[in-house]
Design an enzyme around this catalytic site. Structure first.
Site, PDB file in Angstrom:
ATOM      1  N   LYS A  95      10.310   2.810   1.810  1.00 56.13           N
ATOM      2  CA  LYS A  95      10.099   3.163   3.226  1.00 56.13           C
ATOM      3  C   LYS A  95      11.415   3.588   3.899  1.00 56.13           C
ATOM      4  O   LYS A  95      11.429   4.518   4.697  1.00 56.13           O
ATOM      5  CB  LYS A  95       9.451   1.988   3.975  1.00 56.13           C
ATOM      6  CG  LYS A  95       8.013   1.659   3.521  1.00 56.13           C
ATOM      7  CD  LYS A  95       7.011   2.755   3.873  1.00 56.13           C
ATOM      8  CE  LYS A  95       5.566   2.296   3.699  1.00 56.13           C
ATOM      9  NZ  LYS A  95       4.584   3.373   3.976  1.00 56.13           N
ATOM     10  N   TYR A 105       9.535  -2.185  -1.925  1.00 50.00           N
ATOM     11  CA  TYR A 105       8.728  -1.586  -0.855  1.00 50.00           C
ATOM     12  C   TYR A 105       9.641  -1.056   0.253  1.00 50.00           C
ATOM     13  O   TYR A 105       9.497   0.086   0.710  1.00 50.00           O
ATOM     14  CB  TYR A 105       7.754  -2.637  -0.325  1.00 50.00           C
ATOM     15  CG  TYR A 105       6.847  -2.175   0.795  1.00 50.00           C
ATOM     16  CD1 TYR A 105       6.030  -1.055   0.662  1.00 50.00           C
ATOM     17  CD2 TYR A 105       6.786  -2.884   2.010  1.00 50.00           C
ATOM     18  CE1 TYR A 105       5.190  -0.646   1.693  1.00 50.00           C
ATOM     19  CE2 TYR A 105       5.939  -2.492   3.034  1.00 50.00           C
ATOM     20  CZ  TYR A 105       5.147  -1.371   2.880  1.00 50.00           C
ATOM     21  OH  TYR A 105       4.319  -0.972   3.901  1.00 50.00           O
ATOM     22  N   SER A 122       5.182   4.585   8.324  1.00 50.13           N
ATOM     23  CA  SER A 122       6.190   3.797   7.610  1.00 50.13           C
ATOM     24  C   SER A 122       5.808   2.328   7.756  1.00 50.13           C
ATOM     25  O   SER A 122       4.678   1.935   7.500  1.00 50.13           O
ATOM     26  CB  SER A 122       7.580   4.120   8.161  1.00 50.13           C
ATOM     27  OG  SER A 122       8.551   3.344   7.513  1.00 50.13           O
TER      28      SER A 122
HETATM   29  N1  NAP Z   1      -1.632  -3.012   6.821  1.00 51.10           N
HETATM   30  C1  NAP Z   1      -0.395  -3.356   7.110  1.00 51.10           C
HETATM   31  O1  NAP Z   1      -0.115  -4.509   7.436  1.00 51.10           O
HETATM   32  C2  NAP Z   1       0.703  -2.316   7.080  1.00 51.10           C
HETATM   33  C3  NAP Z   1       1.915  -2.652   7.696  1.00 51.10           C
HETATM   34  C4  NAP Z   1       2.938  -1.710   7.707  1.00 51.10           C
HETATM   35  C5  NAP Z   1       2.750  -0.490   7.125  1.00 51.10           C
HETATM   36  N2  NAP Z   1       1.559  -0.184   6.525  1.00 51.10           N
HETATM   37  C6  NAP Z   1       1.433   1.142   5.911  1.00 51.10           C
HETATM   38  O2  NAP Z   1       0.235   1.745   6.357  1.00 51.10           O
HETATM   39  C7  NAP Z   1      -0.211   2.680   5.378  1.00 51.10           C
HETATM   40  C8  NAP Z   1      -1.701   2.499   5.173  1.00 51.10           C
HETATM   41  O3  NAP Z   1      -1.941   1.216   4.639  1.00 51.10           O
HETATM   42  P1  NAP Z   1      -3.229   0.347   5.038  1.00 51.10           P
HETATM   43  O4  NAP Z   1      -2.753  -0.888   5.668  1.00 51.10           O
HETATM   44  O5  NAP Z   1      -4.214   1.155   5.744  1.00 51.10           O
HETATM   45  O6  NAP Z   1      -3.707  -0.083   3.577  1.00 51.10           O
HETATM   46  P2  NAP Z   1      -4.973   0.368   2.686  1.00 51.10           P
HETATM   47  O7  NAP Z   1      -6.229   0.053   3.397  1.00 51.10           O
HETATM   48  O8  NAP Z   1      -4.727  -0.233   1.357  1.00 51.10           O
HETATM   49  O9  NAP Z   1      -4.862   1.948   2.611  1.00 51.10           O
HETATM   50  C9  NAP Z   1      -3.873   2.589   1.865  1.00 51.10           C
HETATM   51  C10 NAP Z   1      -4.342   3.961   1.421  1.00 51.10           C
HETATM   52  O10 NAP Z   1      -3.340   4.481   0.544  1.00 51.10           O
HETATM   53  C11 NAP Z   1      -3.908   4.938  -0.661  1.00 51.10           C
HETATM   54  N3  NAP Z   1      -3.264   4.270  -1.789  1.00 51.10           N
HETATM   55  C12 NAP Z   1      -3.148   2.949  -2.031  1.00 51.10           C
HETATM   56  N4  NAP Z   1      -2.533   2.718  -3.204  1.00 51.10           N
HETATM   57  C13 NAP Z   1      -2.258   3.936  -3.722  1.00 51.10           C
HETATM   58  C14 NAP Z   1      -1.635   4.352  -4.935  1.00 51.10           C
HETATM   59  N5  NAP Z   1      -1.185   3.484  -5.849  1.00 51.10           N
HETATM   60  N6  NAP Z   1      -1.528   5.670  -5.149  1.00 51.10           N
HETATM   61  C15 NAP Z   1      -1.970   6.558  -4.246  1.00 51.10           C
HETATM   62  N7  NAP Z   1      -2.573   6.220  -3.086  1.00 51.10           N
HETATM   63  C16 NAP Z   1      -2.719   4.917  -2.831  1.00 51.10           C
HETATM   64  C17 NAP Z   1      -5.388   4.583  -0.666  1.00 51.10           C
HETATM   65  O11 NAP Z   1      -6.133   5.788  -0.743  1.00 51.10           O
HETATM   66  P3  NAP Z   1      -7.262   6.069  -1.853  1.00 51.10           P
HETATM   67  O12 NAP Z   1      -7.563   4.770  -2.556  1.00 51.10           O
HETATM   68  O13 NAP Z   1      -8.408   6.571  -1.062  1.00 51.10           O
HETATM   69  O14 NAP Z   1      -6.658   7.107  -2.737  1.00 51.10           O
HETATM   70  C18 NAP Z   1      -5.639   3.897   0.662  1.00 51.10           C
HETATM   71  O15 NAP Z   1      -6.623   4.565   1.417  1.00 51.10           O
HETATM   72  C19 NAP Z   1       0.634   2.440   4.119  1.00 51.10           C
HETATM   73  O16 NAP Z   1       1.601   3.469   3.995  1.00 51.10           O
HETATM   74  C20 NAP Z   1       1.317   1.105   4.400  1.00 51.10           C
HETATM   75  O17 NAP Z   1       2.580   1.037   3.776  1.00 51.10           O
HETATM   76  C21 NAP Z   1       0.536  -1.078   6.487  1.00 51.10           C
END
Ligand code: NAP
Length: 285
Positions: A154, A150, A136
């Site tokens: 969540k 967003y 999340s």
């Molecule tokens: N980074 C942060 O600061 C942060 C903070 C809080 C929560 N999060 C959460 O952590 C999780 C992973 O994010 P991350 O930071 O690792 O970012 P990321 O590097 O952009 O990875 C997100 C993954 O989700 C998939 N994705 C992205 N957009 C999508 C779409 N429109 N439809 C389907 N799949 C999609 C992509 O997979 P493919 O392109 O391979 O399909 C990608 O591998 C997310 O749920 C995000 O909300 C991140």
């Protein structure tokens, strides 16, 4: 959960937290299936994954046909640990955001994880064990200006997992909601904003917190210094919790997220204190 190695299914494993988690899980000796929308792109971006034994599954969790693909995968690979990780952020003021922007966000961040949960549960129930892990966000308990869509996605998917935790506990299946703060991943580069608005907000919101959020979120060419989270450390913390066991529902990651939750608890306490006399006066005499 007896027997080893466990099989992990991680959505959105081609980058960021999902990639770190997939590689750490493989390094710890687990079987890992990673989903991605584009297998050949993922193979190029993340060659170590297959080299270490990972299996790519091509699907888009935001599409309705994902349920059948997840269900087939869970049956074939006898999945033990589901990690609902795939997601993106739509940032924009409520008035500036279209219904279709909100529906798209919900398809990926809400219906996507819901599809995997419903697909995995028959397999986990049958063996009386399993972990369902939701990635999340701090935005899963706090809704800042410009982040309504967003946060709504969540908050909503957290509610599903919170309720589910009670439903499946007697069946031997555990649920963990992971709430990261800001982590150093490509996440901010994938942020979507209202179409047709040059700076992401309409004129009426100039000088308001919506403008501040849009200015902070848009046109980022590199990860800002205030983003402190290390995705590899986050991945290790999740693996440790799964292996060593946990007796909590929510796992916060990042000092910024701890501060945010403390602030949210204070706000809730303030509202409770202010409204207790009103609330307790509304029961029938
Ligand atoms: N980074 C942060 O600061 C942060 C903070 C809080 C929560 N999060 C959460 O952590 C999780 C992973 O994010 P991350 O930071 O690792 O970012 P990321 O590097 O952009 O990875 C997100 C993954 O989700 C998939 N994705 C992205 N957009 C999508 C779409 N429109 N439809 C389907 N799949 C999609 C992509 O997979 P493919 O392109 O391979 O399909 C990608 O591998 C997310 O749920 C995000 O909300 C991140």
């Amino acid at each position: 959960m007896a027997g080893s190695p466990l099989t992990w299914l991680i959505t959105g494993a081609s980058s960021g937290l999902g990639e770190s988690l997939a590689l750490k899980a493989l390094g710890a000796g687990f079987n890992v299936i990673g989903t991605t929308r584009d297998v050949s792109k993922a193979q190029t971006a993340c060659p170590d994954f297959e080299d270490k034994g990972g299996i790519w599954l091509g699907l888009d969790p935001g599409k309705k046909d994902a349920y059948e693909k997840f269900a087939k995968c869970c049956q074939e690979h006898d999945v033990d640990v589901l990690v609902n990780n795939a997601g993106y952020a739509f940032i924009g003021g409520v008035e500036d955001t279209s219904e279709s922007d909100i529906r798209d966000q919900m398809e990926v961040n809400f219906y996507g994880p819901l599809r995997t949960v419903q697909a995995c549960l028959p397999v986990m129930r049958a063996k009386g064990s399993g972990h369902i892990i939701l990635i999340s966000s701090g935005s899963g308990f706090i809704a800042r200006p410009g982040q309504a869509t967003y946060s709504a996605s969540k908050f909503a998917i957290e509610a599903i997992h919170e309720s589910l935790s009670y439903e499946v506990k007697p069946l031997g299946v555990k649920v963990l909601i992971v709430e990261p703060g800001a982590f150093r991943t490509p996440f901010s580069r994938r942020i979507l904003t209202p179409a047709g608005l040059e700076n992401g907000f309409s004129d009426g919101y100039k000088g308001t917190p919506v403008e501040q959020t849009m200015t902070r979120s848009l046109h980022l060419t590199s990860i800002p210094d205030w983003v402190k989270g290390d995705p590899d450390k986050a991945a290790q913390a999740i693996i440790n919790a799964t292996v060593e066991g946990y007796d909590y529902l929510r796992l916060l990651l990042g000092k910024d997220c701890v501060v945010a939750l403390e602030s949210k608890i204070s706000e809730l306490q303030r509202d409770l204190d202010a409204t207790r006399p009103i609330a307790t006066a509304t029961d029938v005499d």
